[in-house]
Scaffold this active site. Structure first.
Site, PDB file in Angstrom:
ATOM      1  N   ASP A   1       0.954 -47.843 -45.418  1.00  0.00           N
ATOM      2  CA  ASP A   1       1.329 -48.476 -45.212  1.00  0.00           C
ATOM      3  C   ASP A   1      -0.122 -49.750 -44.985  1.00  0.00           C
ATOM      4  O   ASP A   1      -1.512 -48.708 -45.006  1.00  0.00           O
ATOM      5  CB  ASP A   1       1.688 -48.052 -43.190  1.00  0.00           C
ATOM      6  CG  ASP A   1       2.556 -49.640 -42.762  1.00  0.00           C
ATOM      7  OD1 ASP A   1       2.541 -50.360 -43.580  1.00  0.00           O
ATOM      8  OD2 ASP A   1       2.250 -49.152 -41.497  1.00  0.00           O
TER       9      ASP A   1
ATOM     10  N   ASP B   1      -0.109 -52.732 -42.129  1.00  0.00           N
ATOM     11  CA  ASP B   1      -0.008 -52.851 -40.663  1.00  0.00           C
ATOM     12  C   ASP B   1      -0.605 -51.447 -39.515  1.00  0.00           C
ATOM     13  O   ASP B   1       0.477 -50.832 -39.608  1.00  0.00           O
ATOM     14  CB  ASP B   1       0.748 -53.885 -39.973  1.00  0.00           C
ATOM     15  CG  ASP B   1       1.060 -55.226 -40.896  1.00  0.00           C
ATOM     16  OD1 ASP B   1       0.127 -55.845 -40.568  1.00  0.00           O
ATOM     17  OD2 ASP B   1       1.998 -55.777 -41.356  1.00  0.00           O
TER      18      ASP B   1
ATOM     19  N   ASP C   1       2.631 -45.721 -39.321  1.00  0.00           N
ATOM     20  CA  ASP C   1       2.724 -45.809 -37.717  1.00  0.00           C
ATOM     21  C   ASP C   1       3.652 -45.653 -37.792  1.00  0.00           C
ATOM     22  O   ASP C   1       4.003 -45.834 -35.671  1.00  0.00           O
ATOM     23  CB  ASP C   1       1.648 -46.635 -37.749  1.00  0.00           C
ATOM     24  CG  ASP C   1       2.460 -48.397 -37.866  1.00  0.00           C
ATOM     25  OD1 ASP C   1       2.444 -48.050 -38.643  1.00  0.00           O
ATOM     26  OD2 ASP C   1       2.375 -48.876 -36.896  1.00  0.00           O
TER      27      ASP C   1
END
Lengths: 176, 176
Positions: free
Chosen positions: B7, B9, B135
Site C-alpha cells: 500500500d 498511504d 494499514d
C-alpha cells in the site's frame, strides 16, 4: 458471485477507431478500421509502422476523454453487473494523463460502475477473477481464470483463446 | 518468485502526518502524530471528528504530491524487490487528482518500481499476491495471501493480523 475483469481500450471503448483518425491526420493517409480488419498484411504493417512512429498523442492530455463507447457495451455490462461482480481493469499507468480521464469516461458511460470497481495497472497478472475480457494476448496468457479475447485488428492472428467478436456475443456466452 | 503487494498511504508515505498538519491549520488545534498513537480515546475521537468534517483537501490537486516518504521504506523496498515481485497497490480511484500525482511521487522516491507494477484501485480483494502490507483492515480481511498490518494511529485496536510497526520489522520478517 463470479467476477469478470473487463478491459477498457478496444473492449469498452473504440480506441483504435480514434487512433486511426489521429494517424491519418498526422501522416496524410486514409486508413480505415474495416480495411485494418480485412486488408492485407502489408496494409496492416504500413499502419502499425506509422502508428509506432507517431503515437505520442497517447500521452497528451485529453486523448482518452473523447473515445466513443463500443456498440452494446453499456447495455450488456449493465446486465452482466446484475449477475457478476464487475471490475474494469485498464493497463493505464503508462499514460499518467489518462487516469483521471478514464474515470471521467467511465462515469459518463458506465455510471453504475463506481471507482470501487475500477483498476488502473501496468501488468494484469495479479488480477484475480473468473473471466478476463481483453484484446491483448499478453494480458490473457498470464490470467489464471477463463480468458476471452475481444476481437481487434491487432489480434486477428491469435488462436490461443476463446474469441468474442462483440458485446452481443459476450451477452450470449455469459448470460444465457 | 513470491509477490508482495504494498500500500502507499501510511505505509510507503507518511500521509497521516500531512493530514494532521492540514487539519491543525483548518481547525486551529495542535494535534500531533505521537499523541494520536498514545493518547486517550477522547483525543483520537476529537481528531477523527475534525478530520471527517474537514477532509475535502484529499480531493484537491497537489495534496498527494508532497507527502514525505516513510523511514527506511526506500531501502527496504529496494532490497525486497531483489527477492520478490513487488506491486504497489493504492486504493486511489476515489481521488481522481491523486492518480497522476501518485505516479510522480513513486518516480521520485521509488524509481526502481515502474508503472508496470503500480496499481490504482478501489477495492483490493481481486489482488492476487503472497503478502499484502496495508494499514486498513478492510483490505486485509478479504486478502487471500498473508496479510500484514502496518501500524497507523487508526489501526491500533486491530488484533486480527500479524502487525509490522515499521520498515525495519518488514525487512527482518521477509528478508532474514
Amino acid at each position: 458471485m463470479k467476477r469478470i475483469a473487463i478491459d477498457m481500450d478496444d473492449v469498452l471503448a473504440k480506441t483504435t477507431h480514434v487512433i486511426i483518425d489521429r494517424i491519418n491526420a498526422l501522416v496524410g493517409k486514409e486508413f480505415t478500421y474495416d480495411e485494418l480488419m480485412t486488408g492485407t498484411d502489408a496494409y496492416k504493417q504500413e499502419f502499425y509502422n506509422d502508428y509506432l512512429q507517431n503515437n505520442s498523442f497517447l500521452w497528451e492530455p485529453g486523448f482518452f476523454l473523447d473515445i466513443p463507447v463500443n456498440e452494446d457495451a453499456i447495455e450488456v455490462v449493465k446486465r452482466l453487473s446484475e449477475k457478476y461482480e464487475i471490475f474494469i481493469v485498464s493497463a493505464a499507468t503508462e499514460f499518467p494523463n489518462s487516469l483521471k480521464e478514464k474515470l471521467t469516461w467511465m462515469e459518463k458511460y458506465f455510471p453504475f460502475i463506481t471507482w470501487k470497481h475500477i483498476v488502473f495497472c501496468g501488468h494484469k497478472h495479479m488480477i484475480q477473477a473468473d473471466y478476463l475480457i481483453d484484446d491483448h494476448e499478453k494480458n490473457l496468457h498470464t490470467f489464471t481464470g477463463t480468458p476471452l479475447l475481444f476481437t481487434a485488428p491487432h489480434n486477428l492472428h491469435i488462436s490461443d483463446f476463446k474469441r468474442v467478436n462483440n458485446w452481443k456475443e459476450i451477452e450470449k456466452l455469459l448470460l444465457n
